[in-house]
Design an enzyme around this catalytic site. Structure first.
Site, short mmCIF file in Angstrom:
data_model
loop_
_atom_site.label_atom_id
_atom_site.label_comp_id
_atom_site.label_asym_id
_atom_site.label_seq_id
_atom_site.Cartn_x
_atom_site.Cartn_y
_atom_site.Cartn_z
CG ASP A 168 78.91 54.05 -92.98
OD1 ASP A 168 78.03 53.36 -93.52
OD2 ASP A 168 80.02 53.59 -92.68
CG LEU B 83 88.20 48.10 -98.37
CD1 LEU B 83 89.41 48.36 -97.50
CD2 LEU B 83 88.22 46.68 -98.89
N GLY C 270 89.58 49.48 -94.16
CA GLY C 270 88.89 50.75 -93.90
C GLY C 270 88.94 51.08 -92.42
CG HIS C 271 86.73 48.67 -89.65
ND1 HIS C 271 86.39 47.54 -90.37
CD2 HIS C 271 85.56 49.24 -89.28
CE1 HIS C 271 85.07 47.44 -90.42
NE2 HIS C 271 84.53 48.45 -89.78
CD GLN D 257 77.42 55.50 -88.99
OE1 GLN D 257 76.67 54.55 -89.05
NE2 GLN D 257 78.72 55.36 -88.92
NE ARG E 64 74.99 45.15 -94.11
CZ ARG E 64 74.93 46.11 -93.19
NH1 ARG E 64 75.70 47.17 -93.29
NH2 ARG E 64 74.10 46.01 -92.17
CD GLN F 235 74.11 50.31 -86.07
OE1 GLN F 235 74.58 50.83 -85.07
NE2 GLN F 235 74.74 50.35 -87.24
N GLY G 173 82.99 45.61 -85.80
CA GLY G 173 83.86 44.45 -85.98
C GLY G 173 83.93 43.99 -87.42
P1 AMP Z 1 81.17 49.67 -89.12
O1 AMP Z 1 81.98 48.61 -88.47
O2 AMP Z 1 80.62 49.28 -90.46
O3 AMP Z 1 80.12 50.27 -88.21
O4 AMP Z 1 82.16 50.86 -89.44
C1 AMP Z 1 82.92 51.47 -88.42
C2 AMP Z 1 83.53 52.74 -88.97
O5 AMP Z 1 84.37 52.43 -90.08
C3 AMP Z 1 82.47 53.74 -89.48
O6 AMP Z 1 82.84 55.05 -89.10
C4 AMP Z 1 82.55 53.55 -90.97
O7 AMP Z 1 82.16 54.71 -91.70
C5 AMP Z 1 84.03 53.26 -91.16
N1 AMP Z 1 84.26 52.59 -92.44
C6 AMP Z 1 83.62 51.48 -92.90
N2 AMP Z 1 84.08 51.17 -94.14
C7 AMP Z 1 85.00 52.10 -94.45
C8 AMP Z 1 85.83 52.35 -95.61
N3 AMP Z 1 85.78 51.56 -96.67
N4 AMP Z 1 86.65 53.41 -95.56
C9 AMP Z 1 86.71 54.23 -94.48
N5 AMP Z 1 85.96 54.06 -93.38
C10 AMP Z 1 85.12 53.01 -93.36
#
Ligand code: AMP
Length: 273
Positions: free
Chosen positions: A147, A181, A33-34, A150, A184, A58, A28
């Site tokens: 990530d 992006l 990026g998302h 991951q 955090r 995690q 969320g």
């Molecule tokens: P998170 O909500 O942080 O767990 O991220 C969910 C997904 O979005 C993960 O696969 C992340 O690697 C991806 N993600 C987060 N930030 C970015 C970004 N700046 N560019 C591309 N993917 C991203």
């Protein structure tokens, strides 16, 4: 868009759809990026499923679980606007019971870099991804290269457990000034945000050096450390796609990674070469 809060609701929603399923797991506080992952899933599949779940397993003791940004209303709107078919939004007790069978990350690759700074973090990541993939039964699942470790460990889990899903890796989305992006980033003050640019600047430097023919990884990481000062750098690492340290950059098989603290915010970034 169907919002499913339980596994029964999720199954009913998925059973009402046909065709390939593209799945984007998230925690969320959705940003561009998302959105890029969701839009790619939208283009490549008949059905798009997004999950929003701040996964407690995690987060290590003392980490930012309780203050992890939550933006339910905005997130729902973004999903709707991106054409998401099913949003899975479970409670913790939907996802976890007591005294469960555990998924364990590999002893070496799961405990270097991010895993060294956050021991056990990847057990939690792999556990929740296994659960989510079993629930959604997606054709394709989308993860960000941001990530990188991951992504690499999830790829290994899918291989090791013969899981039937295609993993799609998506390039890191950045602000126009280079900052990757991240949910955090909202913790950064204006001043810290400027300091945070040192991460992407040092990765740019690494790319320039390689383009000039400097491939010795020690020389590249030293130059990066110079740029990252005075941030509290947790690691600068140059590894191959299997996350093994390498003496020289091999184009097509190298990832340069950084983790650093800007104030009290821990940021990661990387570039794939
Ligand atoms: P998170 O909500 O942080 O767990 O991220 C969910 C997904 O979005 C993960 O696969 C992340 O690697 C991806 N993600 C987060 N930030 C970015 C970004 N700046 N560019 C591309 N993917 C991203």
């Amino acid at each position: 868009m169907i919002i499913a809060r339980t596994t029964v609701e999720l199954r009913a929603a998925l059973d009402s759809k046909t065709g390939s399923i593209g799945f984007v797991p998230t925690m969320g506080a959705l940003h561009v990026g998302h959105r890029t992952l969701i839009e790619k899933a939208r283009r490549e599949n008949d059905v798009v499923v997004v999950s929003i779940f701040v996964n407690p397993t995690q987060f290590l003791a003392g980490e930012d679980l309780s203050k992890y940004p939550r933006k339910e209303e905005a997130d729902f709107k973004i999903c709707e606007l991106c054409g998401v078919d099913v949003l899975f939004y479970p409670e913790i007790n939907t996802m976890y019971g007591k005294d469960e069978v555990g998924i364990k990350c590999p002893d070496i690759r799961g405990y270097i870099l991010e895993g060294a700074s956050r021991p056990g973090h990847f057990d939690g990541v792999l556990t929740v991804v296994m659960k989510l993939l079993n629930l959604v039964r997606a054709s394709r699942v989308y993860f960000g290269k941001k990530d990188a470790q991951q992504l690499s460990l999830i790829t290994q889990m899918v291989e090791n457990y013969f899981m039937n899903v295609e993993i799609i890796a998506v390039d890191t989305v950045r602000e126009s000034d280079g900052l990757a992006l991240s949910s955090r980033n909202v913790y950064l003050s204006q001043e810290e945000r400027i300091d945070a640019l040192k991460l992407s600047a040092s990765l740019k430097k690494a790319t320039h050096l390689v383009m000039q023919g400097v491939i010795e990884t020690k020389a590249i990481s030293n130059a990066m450390m110079g740029i990252l000062q005075p941030l509290k750098v947790e690691y600068v690492a140059i590894v191959n796609r299997r996350f093994e340290a390498i003496p020289e950059v091999i184009i097509g098989d190298t990832i340069v990674l950084i983790a650093a603290r800007v104030g009290s915010t821990r940021l990661i970034d990387n570039v794939w070469m």
